[in-house]
Design a protein around this motif. Structure first.
Motif, short mmCIF file in Angstrom:
data_model
loop_
_atom_site.label_atom_id
_atom_site.label_comp_id
_atom_site.label_asym_id
_atom_site.label_seq_id
_atom_site.Cartn_x
_atom_site.Cartn_y
_atom_site.Cartn_z
N HIS A 10 -0.02 -1.79 2.47
CA HIS A 10 1.38 -1.40 2.39
C HIS A 10 2.16 -1.90 3.60
O HIS A 10 3.33 -2.31 3.47
CB HIS A 10 1.49 0.12 2.28
N GLY A 11 1.53 -1.88 4.76
CA GLY A 11 2.19 -2.40 5.96
C GLY A 11 2.44 -3.90 5.86
O GLY A 11 3.50 -4.39 6.27
N GLU A 12 1.49 -4.65 5.33
CA GLU A 12 1.66 -6.09 5.17
C GLU A 12 2.74 -6.42 4.15
O GLU A 12 3.52 -7.37 4.34
CB GLU A 12 0.33 -6.72 4.76
N ILE A 13 2.81 -5.65 3.06
CA ILE A 13 3.86 -5.87 2.06
C ILE A 13 5.23 -5.60 2.67
O ILE A 13 6.18 -6.37 2.48
CB ILE A 13 3.62 -4.97 0.84
N SER A 14 5.35 -4.51 3.44
CA SER A 14 6.62 -4.17 4.07
C SER A 14 7.05 -5.28 5.03
O SER A 14 8.22 -5.69 5.03
CB SER A 14 6.48 -2.85 4.82
N VAL B 274 6.23 -6.02 -5.46
CA VAL B 274 5.37 -5.14 -4.66
C VAL B 274 4.02 -4.93 -5.35
O VAL B 274 2.96 -5.00 -4.72
CB VAL B 274 6.07 -3.79 -4.42
N LEU B 275 4.06 -4.68 -6.66
CA LEU B 275 2.82 -4.48 -7.40
C LEU B 275 1.96 -5.74 -7.39
O LEU B 275 0.73 -5.66 -7.28
CB LEU B 275 3.14 -4.06 -8.84
N SER B 276 2.59 -6.91 -7.50
CA SER B 276 1.84 -8.17 -7.47
C SER B 276 1.18 -8.38 -6.12
O SER B 276 0.01 -8.78 -6.04
CB SER B 276 2.78 -9.33 -7.80
N ILE C 294 6.04 3.13 -5.11
CA ILE C 294 6.11 2.10 -6.15
C ILE C 294 4.75 1.89 -6.79
O ILE C 294 4.62 1.84 -8.02
CB ILE C 294 6.65 0.78 -5.57
N THR C 295 3.72 1.77 -5.97
CA THR C 295 2.38 1.54 -6.52
C THR C 295 1.85 2.76 -7.24
O THR C 295 1.10 2.64 -8.22
CB THR C 295 1.40 1.11 -5.41
N ASP C 296 2.25 3.95 -6.78
CA ASP C 296 1.82 5.17 -7.48
C ASP C 296 2.41 5.26 -8.88
O ASP C 296 1.86 5.95 -9.75
CB ASP C 296 2.24 6.42 -6.69
N SER C 297 3.50 4.54 -9.11
CA SER C 297 4.16 4.60 -10.42
C SER C 297 3.28 4.02 -11.53
O SER C 297 3.52 4.27 -12.71
CB SER C 297 5.49 3.85 -10.38
N VAL C 298 2.25 3.25 -11.14
CA VAL C 298 1.38 2.66 -12.17
C VAL C 298 0.35 3.66 -12.68
O VAL C 298 -0.33 3.40 -13.68
CB VAL C 298 0.65 1.40 -11.64
N LEU D 13 8.21 -8.48 2.98
CA LEU D 13 9.54 -8.34 2.38
C LEU D 13 10.63 -8.42 3.44
O LEU D 13 11.70 -8.99 3.21
CB LEU D 13 9.64 -7.03 1.61
N ALA D 14 10.35 -7.87 4.62
CA ALA D 14 11.34 -7.92 5.70
C ALA D 14 11.50 -9.35 6.22
O ALA D 14 12.61 -9.80 6.50
CB ALA D 14 10.91 -6.99 6.83
#
Length: 428
Positions: free
Chosen positions: A139-143, A129-131, A162-166, A146-147
């Motif tokens: 975020h919509g495109e990543i979701s 996700v981070l990559s 997840i991205t906020d964790s950085v 992955l689906a």
């Protein structure tokens, strides 16, 4: 496919020893899967089922270590804690979603480490996700990605988490101590669009240094609240000094008005060098397209002259030839002359390095690619997070770092001689 899915021992034996894969057993598993009409990847595929088996086997091993005895054995010394069945858990992995059976103990004291309690994703998924976010996907495109590819349903809010964790890592990185001395620091800024009532440009300031060992070091990222200005750069450079950078031999910039005074307020002995490539680009803005090649040819003797006096003579010749048609170009070079000529005092090794901000422009290009894909950001923090992820994903193989170090070896020797040992003194 029964023989493939139930043959747990074959799956375990496929990996023998630390990091060693038994090619024969892997080939056998693949052959048996194909013979049974089972696909290798995707939902219900061999890879997904092996992931399930290996995770469950590892969790059983963790519980055995926790209890101190094998399945079917009672603990010694009268302790009554033992295995107490399993609970089902759905985990998203790089092979797709997997249903695993997590073992339990009677006392409820078992804390699995491979798949922790309440953990729903393995670390590889977060890294993916981070990559993808670093490459500029929303975020919509990543979701959706992955689906489509992994069959994993991850909401946009989860991806945002997840991205906020950085952010904690970014704060630590931004405030880390710096080296005592840097031979060269390149500074520049990239504009991003932030929606604050209305969409407006925000400058993201960046400083990239070359260390005394010839390695690249991105010193930090800062987001401003208006256009690029020398006053804000003064704050940035002061922060860099306060983090330990007591001396900078040369600072290369794009010729911003007032910046030399800001630099010398922080480091009085630092030489400020205007990027020659920026000067040329700005010169072309005042010229007709058909004259670009001629102007570039006429200016080349100015910035390749052996001395400052020779450069001034060539510039007079350029003024005589083109000053009448393009007086704005002459005024541009005259205004930047004091910051243009410093590198003419040095030998060719230093000249090649400091006459341009290409060292930072390549980073800017990656940032612009990520930012352009996102369009605009809801907050300054969201924009800064995107830029940080793009910067952290640079050069994943390390080959660029090696080329950078090789490129700087000769120049660093010249720096140490030219600047009377300030570089060597700073290393101690």
């Amino acid at each position: 496919m029964t023989d493939v899915t139930s043959d747990t021992e074959a799956g375990k034996a496929a990996v023998s020893g630390a990091g060693t894969v038994d090619d024969g057993l892997v080939a056998e598993l693949v052959t048996r899967a194909q013979a049974g009409g089972v696909k290798l990847t995707g939902e219900g595929g061999l890879l997904q089922q092996l992931t399930k088996r290996l995770l469950e086997s590892a969790l059983e091993g963790e519980l055995t270590d926790h209890l101190g005895h094998e399945p079917g054995e009672r603990a010694e010394g009268g302790r009554e804690n033992y295995r107490n069945g399993h609970r089902s858990k759905r985990v998203i992995t790089e092979s797709g979603p997997v249903e695993i059976a997590v073992p339990r103990d009677r006392a409820g004291s078992f804390e699995p480490q491979l798949v922790k309690k309440r953990q729903r994703r393995l670390g590889g998924v977060d890294e993916m996700v981070l990559s993808l976010s670093a490459k500029g996907l929303t975020h919509g495109e990543i979701s959706a990605y992955l689906a489509e590819v992994y069959g994993a349903e991850i909401s946009k809010s989860t991806i945002s988490t997840i991205t906020d964790s950085v952010m904690a890592g970014m704060s630590e990185w931004q405030n880390r101590p710096l080296d005592t001395v840097y031979p060269v620091v390149f500074i520049d800024c990239v504009n991003v669009k932030v929606r604050d009532g209305q969409v407006a440009n925000r400058p993201v300031y960046m400083a990239v240094a070359v260390t005394a060992e010839g390695q690249r070091d991105i010193l930090g990222l800062w987001i401003g609240d208006g256009g690029e200005g020398a006053k804000y750069w003064l704050q940035v450079l002061t922060e860099i000094k306060n983090r330990g950078a007591a001396d900078v031999l040369m600072l290369v910039c794009d010729g911003l008005t007032g910046l030399p005074d800001a630099v010398n307020t922080v480091w009085p002995a630092t030489i400020v060098q205007t990027c020659v490539v920026h000067l040329l680009r700005n010169s072309f803005r005042y010229a007709a397209r058909q004259d670009w090649e001629k102007i570039a040819k006429a200016l080349r003797p100015v910035y390749t002259a052996p001395t400052e006096d020779a450069s001034l003579e060539r510039f007079v010749e350029f003024t005589d030839a083109w000053g009448g048609k393009y007086p704005a170009i002459v005024r541009l070079w005259e205004a930047a002359w004091a910051e243009f000529v410093p590198f003419l005092r040095f030998d060719v090794e230093i000249r090649k390095i400091v006459c341009t901000t290409n060292a930072i422009e390549s980073i800017n290009a990656r940032i612009r690619k990520a930012v352009r894909a996102r369009g605009h950001f809801p907050t300054d923090q969201a924009a800064l997070k995107c830029v940080y992820l793009a910067v952290m994903s640079l050069d994943p193989t390390g080959t660029g770092r090696k080329r950078w170090t090789m490129r700087w070896k000769a120049a660093l020797q010249a720096f140490d001689i030219t600047f009377d040992g300030r570089l060597t003194a700073g290393r101690r």
